[in-house]
Design an enzyme around this catalytic site. Structure first.
Site, PDB file in Angstrom:
ATOM      1  N   MET B   1       0.680  -1.231   0.439  1.00  0.00           N
ATOM      2  CA  MET B   1      -0.219   0.209   0.250  1.00  0.00           C
ATOM      3  C   MET B   1       0.573   1.318  -0.260  1.00  0.00           C
ATOM      4  SD  MET B   1      -3.412  -0.905  -0.381  1.00  0.00           S
ATOM      5  CE  MET B   1      -4.120   0.112   1.050  1.00  0.00           C
ATOM      6  N   CYS B   2       0.077   2.271  -0.352  1.00  0.00           N
ATOM      7  CA  CYS B   2       1.110   3.292  -0.751  1.00  0.00           C
ATOM      8  C   CYS B   2       0.625   4.526   0.387  1.00  0.00           C
ATOM      9  CB  CYS B   2       1.044   3.788  -2.053  1.00  0.00           C
ATOM     10  SG  CYS B   2       1.746   2.494  -2.865  1.00  0.00           S
ATOM     11  N   GLN B   3       0.222   5.914  -0.282  1.00  0.00           N
ATOM     12  CA  GLN B   3       0.242   6.663   0.543  1.00  0.00           C
ATOM     13  C   GLN B   3       0.314   7.943  -0.237  1.00  0.00           C
ATOM     14  OE1 GLN B   3       0.651   8.668   4.584  1.00  0.00           O
ATOM     15  NE2 GLN B   3       0.160   6.231   5.017  1.00  0.00           N
ATOM     16  N   HIS B  77       3.268  11.127  -3.827  1.00  0.00           N
ATOM     17  CA  HIS B  77       3.190   9.675  -3.224  1.00  0.00           C
ATOM     18  C   HIS B  77       3.987   9.709  -3.228  1.00  0.00           C
ATOM     19  CE1 HIS B  77       2.413   5.431  -4.622  1.00  0.00           C
ATOM     20  NE2 HIS B  77       0.871   5.938  -4.644  1.00  0.00           N
ATOM     21  N   ILE B  78       3.927   8.290  -1.727  1.00  0.00           N
ATOM     22  CA  ILE B  78       4.541   7.730  -1.162  1.00  0.00           C
ATOM     23  C   ILE B  78       4.615   6.429  -1.396  1.00  0.00           C
ATOM     24  CG2 ILE B  78       6.489   8.793  -0.234  1.00  0.00           C
ATOM     25  CD1 ILE B  78       5.719   7.858   1.966  1.00  0.00           C
TER      26      ILE B  78
END
Lengths: 260, 260
Positions: B1-3, B77-78
């Site tokens: 998952m990303c942020q 986005h990370i």
């Protein structure tokens, strides 16, 4: 008018030395103060750094000089605005996707009264004749090769034919890359040099810096550098004849049409 | 998952404070070490900085934190890689042109067995489900609105309908912008806050930093910040309900469909 810089290599190479000299022309040794940009392919991905500040003053240009990004294909541009205001959307290189690959483009020259036919799939975001020309090149590629990426000779033929049509409107020096090949089209001034074994020293025109490539290369390295005007004063650069589209692959000129 | 992180404003604003906290999650306070990116609109132009290094270590992230780029619409986005290797072409945000405007997209979530119908005009360059989803969103927009950019309600309807279809394959939190509007789609977790007069203080969750917005704003400023998880611990963030696409304009939520 603007200035172009391109690099095509057989192993990922940083462009710090060439960019050091080139960026001096963006407000230092020359008058190209109206923004600049540099795009690097890394695998199929690309990074495009653009800025409307002069390259000599831009914090982003400072990063590019200090952070050795290694790439097989690089295109850079410094701008002296002729058509289109000093805005980010008018700053080269331009990037689009076609056939699941990014394409990067930068142009030096002026196209007079160039109003390309209706563009549907690739529309310019900014106001420059350059971006219109890029969109037309891609539209022609897409229309003539509906099955996807053609062979290199077919790609070269379509690009040559479209470039010749566009060049009828003015000067059309450009560098284009799809991440594998780098295409350099000569119209008025565009030169290249191939550096390979045995390597020697090179001295910049625009800044008193010398690099000894023997210290930073292996025997197998091949690097082609393409620029509007030679970047070094102790090496022999080759002029790309007007109307010629040279394809570079693995750091070497591979095919070119005969000059018209 | 990303942020995810997004910002939409009525006057060009830098994102340094929010990005300072957000980027800590890229290898510092959280595990999202597999690259990061941030895209800024400036007028119609955009800059997209992407890097495969963790945001906490990246020289490019350092530049973004130090160089206050002012923008009306920003998406960051990370990444924690799930689908697709750690490569630049898999790094969000993704950028494409449609109707003479750049569109920027970043996604948080996983889409299982998502194989969209044949995409002709927008093909993914990398391997991620996210880029496929972006291409499908744009393809649907292009197909349903052949005359060009539709009205905002029509744009919102098409995006809602396509997002709902895609969300059937998994979690589909995303932020999308065309430079004028910013669209935020909630699926599992995505929250926003609107900062406007009277401004107060904000304290980051991920780093002990407080900013007093009264010192850096005027009474007319409006800034919406959207993030996977709230970035501050002393403000009240609003959760975007699952299945809701909120449109932000001039720093305010403008329209949204009802949550499903």
């Amino acid at each position: 008018m603007c200035q172009l810089l391109g690099m095509n290599c057989n192993v990922p190479t940083d462009i710090c030395f060439s960019f050091e000299g080139f960026s001096q022309r963006g407000g230092g040794t020359d008058e190209h103060r109206d923004g600049w940009g540099i795009a690097f392919f890394e695998g199929k991905g690309c990074r495009n750094f653009v800025d409307i500040l002069p390259a000599t003053h831009s914090p982003v240009a400072h990063l590019v000089k200090e952070y050795p990004i290694k790439s097989l294909n690089v295109i850079a541009h410094i701008r002296k605005a002729t058509v289109g205001k000093i805005r980010l959307e008018n700053t080269h290189p331009f990037v689009r996707e076609l056939w699941g690959h990014y394409w990067i483009f930068a142009h030096n020259g002026d196209l007079k009264d160039f109003i390309p036919p209706l563009l549907t799939d690739f529309q310019p975001v900014g106001e420059t004749d350059s971006e219109q020309a890029f969109c037309l090149l891609l539209q022609e590629l897409k229309d003539r090769h509906p099955g996807g990426m053609p062979t290199l000779p077919a790609l070269h033929r379509t690009l040559c034919a479209t470039a010749a049509k566009i060049a009828a409107y003015g000067s059309f020096n450009f560098i284009l890359s799809n991440g594998k090949h780098l295409f350099a089209h000569g119209s008025t001034q565009l030169s290249y040099i191939v550096r390979r074994h045995p390597f020697g020293q090179a001295h910049l025109v625009d800044k008193d810096i010398t690099v000894d490539f023997r210290e930073v290369t292996t025997e197998r390295d091949q690097v082609a550098v393409i620029a509007t005007a030679p970047l070094t004063d102790n090496e022999s650069w080759t002029l790309i004849p007007p109307g010629t589209l040279v394809v570079f692959q693995n750091g070497l000129p591979l095919i070119s049409n005969s000059g018209r």
